[in-house]
Structures are given as C-alpha cells and as structure tokens.
Design a protein around this motif. Sequence first.
Motif, PDB file in Angstrom:
ATOM      1  N   GLU A  42      -3.492   3.673  -2.416  1.00 19.39           N
ATOM      2  CA  GLU A  42      -3.397   2.574  -3.375  1.00 19.39           C
ATOM      3  C   GLU A  42      -3.069   1.291  -2.627  1.00 19.39           C
ATOM      4  OE1 GLU A  42      -0.615   1.545  -7.221  1.00 19.39           O
ATOM      5  OE2 GLU A  42      -1.324   3.615  -6.959  1.00 19.39           O
ATOM      6  N   VAL A  43      -3.847   0.245  -2.870  1.00 22.47           N
ATOM      7  CA  VAL A  43      -3.659  -1.043  -2.212  1.00 22.47           C
ATOM      8  C   VAL A  43      -3.556  -2.124  -3.280  1.00 22.47           C
ATOM      9  CG1 VAL A  43      -4.652  -2.762  -0.661  1.00 22.47           C
ATOM     10  CG2 VAL A  43      -4.894  -0.332  -0.142  1.00 22.47           C
ATOM     11  N   TYR A  94       0.835  -1.194   0.000  1.00 26.00           N
ATOM     12  CA  TYR A  94       0.000   0.000   0.000  1.00 26.00           C
ATOM     13  C   TYR A  94       0.872   1.246   0.000  1.00 26.00           C
ATOM     14  CZ  TYR A  94       1.236  -0.526   4.908  1.00 26.00           C
ATOM     15  OH  TYR A  94       1.936  -0.701   6.075  1.00 26.00           O
ATOM     16  N   THR A 150      -0.401   7.973   5.946  1.00 25.95           N
ATOM     17  CA  THR A 150      -0.739   6.577   6.221  1.00 25.95           C
ATOM     18  C   THR A 150      -0.674   6.366   7.722  1.00 25.95           C
ATOM     19  OG1 THR A 150       0.296   5.942   4.131  1.00 25.95           O
ATOM     20  CG2 THR A 150      -0.170   4.184   5.697  1.00 25.95           C
TER      21      THR A 150
END
Length: 277
Positions: free
Chosen positions: A57-58, A35, A41
Amino acid sequence: MPNLVPLEDEEVSKQMARELKKRKIKSAVDDKVTYKADDSTYINLEDNKLYLIKKGEVHYEDITLTADYIVVDLDKKEISAKGLTDSTGKITGKPHFVEGKEAFDADAIRYNFKTKKGIITNTRTKVSEGYLISERTKQQADNSVCLTGGKFTTCSLKHPHYYFKLTKAKVIPNYKIVTGPAYLVIEDIPTPIFLPFAFFPNQKKHASGVIIPDYGQENNRGFFLRKGGYYFAINDYVDLKLLGDVYSFGSWGAHIISRYRRRYRYSGNINLDYAKI
C-alpha cells in the motif's frame, strides 16, 4: 545479485540511511510517500528502488495504490504495480488505484508522481452512467484519460452482455466521455448500430449523452433493442429524451419524452410515442 535491504530491521535501516546519504541520492517524493506491506519491504541500494510484497500500500498526496507487488523508483519518481501468481496459477492482489474521488482496478499500472502521467493495462472504471473498460489507458497531467480498445456499458458483470465498442476515447473527469467511431456489441456479436462519434455523461448532475438500449427477446416480435437513443439536458428546468425500439421481426417504435419542473411552481412531462407492429 542486487543489494536488497529489508527495511524491517532497525539497524539495517540505519545502515541504509547512511548509505543513501553517502551516495547523495535525492528524491522529490521520498519524504512524502508512506507505504506498508504484509509480507516484506525491501530497498535496492544499487538502483534506489523500493519493493513492497503482498498487500502493498502506497499513499502520496490524494493518491492511494494497493497491490501485491509494488516497485517505487525513487530516482525517476515512478511507481509500478501488478498482481502475483499463486501456486494454482491464479493472479491475486491486482492493482487498485484511487486519486481523489476517482478509482479503478487494473492488471498493471505505471505512474509518475512528478509528471502526473501513467499507463494502465486492462482497467475497469465506474463512471456516472455505467462502466468504462479499456485494454490500454494513458493518464495525462490534467487527469484526462486517453484509451484504446475500450468498452462502455451499463452491465455490471465482469464480462458484460452488451457494450459499445470504442475504437478510441478520451475521458474528461467530472464532465464527459468523448469517443471516436463506436458500435454496439451484444453477446460478443457486433451489431449494425454504428456511431461516428458519441458523448457519454461522466458527472453526477444531469448532462447530455447517449442512452444505451436494453436488449432481449419476445415470442411475437423477436430479438429487440429498446429505449436506446440520446438524452438532452436542455437546462435546469427542461430535458428531452429521443428513444427508439427495433425488433428482429420488423417492428419498431419511436419515443419523445420531455420533463419540465420549476420548484414550488409547476412540474410535468410530455410523452409522444409511435409504434409499427
């Protein structure tokens, strides 16, 4: 206040790892998921949730999810995503989901890595013959999709000029879309054209299915629906189209079109037309 730990800080990340180890928190996916995010984060040590803010984004196996707000629940093996509202009230960074060759956009997504099931809100998907739009979609473990409040159209606009309104439908990947009762809508006005059920092809090779008519207006014959009907993929050598036209001033037409081809031997077509003007 939840115990949110920023993962960008190396020392804090080490502290977080020690904390997770001490609590014996385990996850079937935490060593497989990668990720990133542009803004920040964070992980909540109390409920073992990961937060990705702005262009998150994963990646997991053949799945890629992007959105401006993503939450990964490491205990439930579940991911949820949605867009963020900016200062002007506009929602940005709505979820984009890719699994293998399938991709779609949505307002919100909740997906479970373990069960392979998910709930998608207000999604738009490109299929082989057009676009599939639904208010609520449920993805099954076999990758088939059940939806309610759906629309099927060949119009590429975000708000299509015409579509088939689907009360309910099931999408079988790389095969077909099967629907319950459906009716044609033009410029948001329901028409009397009704189908008790329908099949729309959803594969790259030729397949049987409904052909959505063109619509428009002529001075002499009025509003029309033209070249709508059904396509029969009889076999690799022969196909058949049954098409119809209808005009608001009373004119109508019927068409039978068949093509045949045997590579390096012969090819041709047969057209039969009848029109009442």
